[in-house]
Design a protein around this motif. Sequence first.
Motif, PDB file in Angstrom:
ATOM      1  N   ALA A 313      -5.430   5.799  -6.793  1.00 48.89           N
ATOM      2  CA  ALA A 313      -4.071   5.325  -7.084  1.00 48.89           C
ATOM      3  C   ALA A 313      -3.397   6.165  -8.166  1.00 48.89           C
ATOM      4  O   ALA A 313      -2.186   6.049  -8.370  1.00 48.89           O
ATOM      5  N   GLU A 314      -4.165   7.015  -8.842  1.00 42.55           N
ATOM      6  CA  GLU A 314      -3.566   7.939  -9.801  1.00 42.55           C
ATOM      7  C   GLU A 314      -2.776   9.043  -9.096  1.00 42.55           C
ATOM      8  O   GLU A 314      -1.957   9.736  -9.718  1.00 42.55           O
ATOM      9  N   VAL A 315      -3.028   9.207  -7.798  1.00 44.28           N
ATOM     10  CA  VAL A 315      -2.328  10.214  -6.990  1.00 44.28           C
ATOM     11  C   VAL A 315      -1.451   9.561  -5.929  1.00 44.28           C
ATOM     12  O   VAL A 315      -0.329  10.010  -5.674  1.00 44.28           O
ATOM     13  N   ILE A 316      -1.967   8.495  -5.302  1.00 42.76           N
ATOM     14  CA  ILE A 316      -1.280   7.863  -4.181  1.00 42.76           C
ATOM     15  C   ILE A 316      -0.598   6.575  -4.617  1.00 42.76           C
ATOM     16  O   ILE A 316      -1.235   5.694  -5.213  1.00 42.76           O
ATOM     17  N   THR A 317       0.685   6.447  -4.290  1.00 44.67           N
ATOM     18  CA  THR A 317       1.403   5.184  -4.407  1.00 44.67           C
ATOM     19  C   THR A 317       1.454   4.576  -3.004  1.00 44.67           C
ATOM     20  O   THR A 317       2.058   5.143  -2.092  1.00 44.67           O
ATOM     21  N   HIS A 318       0.780   3.456  -2.857  1.00 38.64           N
ATOM     22  CA  HIS A 318       0.598   2.853  -1.537  1.00 38.64           C
ATOM     23  C   HIS A 318       1.943   2.619  -0.847  1.00 38.64           C
ATOM     24  O   HIS A 318       2.867   2.018  -1.405  1.00 38.64           O
ATOM     25  N   GLY A 319       2.045   3.114   0.375  1.00 36.99           N
ATOM     26  CA  GLY A 319       3.249   2.922   1.162  1.00 36.99           C
ATOM     27  C   GLY A 319       4.355   3.913   0.868  1.00 36.99           C
ATOM     28  O   GLY A 319       5.405   3.886   1.519  1.00 36.99           O
ATOM     29  N   ILE A 320       4.129   4.794  -0.098  1.00 38.39           N
ATOM     30  CA  ILE A 320       5.127   5.809  -0.449  1.00 38.39           C
ATOM     31  C   ILE A 320       4.650   7.199  -0.042  1.00 38.39           C
ATOM     32  O   ILE A 320       5.299   7.886   0.738  1.00 38.39           O
ATOM     33  N   ASN A 321       3.488   7.608  -0.563  1.00 39.57           N
ATOM     34  CA  ASN A 321       2.960   8.932  -0.211  1.00 39.57           C
ATOM     35  C   ASN A 321       1.544   8.852   0.355  1.00 39.57           C
ATOM     36  O   ASN A 321       0.785   9.808   0.313  1.00 39.57           O
ATOM     37  N   GLY A 322       1.194   7.685   0.874  1.00 36.45           N
ATOM     38  CA  GLY A 322      -0.116   7.485   1.482  1.00 36.45           C
ATOM     39  C   GLY A 322      -0.424   6.009   1.584  1.00 36.45           C
ATOM     40  O   GLY A 322       0.374   5.155   1.167  1.00 36.45           O
ATOM     41  N   TYR A 323      -1.595   5.705   2.142  1.00 32.76           N
ATOM     42  CA  TYR A 323      -2.085   4.327   2.185  1.00 32.76           C
ATOM     43  C   TYR A 323      -3.424   4.262   1.460  1.00 32.76           C
ATOM     44  O   TYR A 323      -4.298   5.122   1.653  1.00 32.76           O
ATOM     45  N   LEU A 324      -3.598   3.233   0.650  1.00 37.10           N
ATOM     46  CA  LEU A 324      -4.836   3.012  -0.084  1.00 37.10           C
ATOM     47  C   LEU A 324      -5.642   1.903   0.576  1.00 37.10           C
ATOM     48  O   LEU A 324      -5.115   0.813   0.847  1.00 37.10           O
TER      49      LEU A 324
END
Length: 381
Positions: A313-324
């Motif tokens: 989550a330090e790189v990916i914002t869920h639903g913005i630039n990826g899915y976590l």
Amino acid sequence: MKILLVSISNHHFFQWANQLKDCGHEVYWFDVMDGGPRSEKIQWVNQIKGWKMRWDFPLRQTIKAISPKCYRFIQNLNERNTVTVFEKIIKTIQPDLVHCFEMNLSGLPILSVMQNHKKIKFTYSSWGSDMYYFKEHGVTVVKVQKFLQRVDYLITDCHRDYRIAVANGYTNKFLGVYPGNGGIDYTTDNIQPIANRKFILIKGYESFGCKASKIVDALQLLPIASFENFEIIIYSADAAIIEKVNSAPFFKKCKHQIIARTTFVDNKKMLKMMGMASIHVSNNISDGMPNTLLESVGMGAFPVQSNPGNASAEVITHGINGYLITDPLDENEIATWIEKAISNVNLRTQAQEINIKLAQRNYTRAILKTKISQLYQEIFL
């Protein structure tokens, strides 16, 4: 300055070490496991190899395969003690700095020696899950705290591990967050537009902390029609994953290929594949900041990524630039994010622009070389 690097033989370590080339330091590498021959990837480094066995006796590998118990008995007599050897190396080289990579395999075996030489500066780079999952690796809290008390300088590959170190008593200098490999040479010429991306890349690790099997299960929950415009590529696939895929009727109905973990794939070729991939999926119950995540986002592949301890989550914002992935053991959740990623072309287009800029700004190797050089200069001030 004399810098003594301590690490297992590892591709990411070699990449980091090469960031020190031409920086004016005298650099040594102690291969703490003494695995394999000298590395051609860091020929300029003084490599300390061949220290472990007193005698590389004939038929050693045959005895190891036929009678492991006998082999272990022989090796108990044949192998030199790491502490004894490292103590001699310290006295011979007299380094200004010892920098170890990973705690359990590289740091703890040399801790007693470093405690005897407290005037030597000691840097530790956390890797992967060595800090986050230390209990599961059989390392006690007492050992971790004792180790961190001796460390003068800390480098992590995610902010999460710095917080864990502080929670376990680390009070000395934090040098910052850096990719474990010292940065990535993104091949920007190979970054394809969304319309040209026809691969779904799956990281195929299956081990104590890596759960590619759940991705394979998730794919089979989705309609075959979802993949009619894509080829599924499972790379670095462990034997269990290869067997699982080959025995599943689902994969006989869709275009796919498997690249075994034992097959060497040049990093440039891997980056090129990522530059042609629509989606990159990786799933772990424990990890640091995955290098493959940083590589894939920088090449424009949309990430579906597990998030142990919120590191990803330090790189990916869920639903913005990826899915976590919140539960790496839930194939239904993984299937949901893969299906959404496939169907939402606009999101993938938006994410590609965000991620490429993010990676170029923060993880490009040429930019980080200067910062890493300055990092060592800071230690010697």
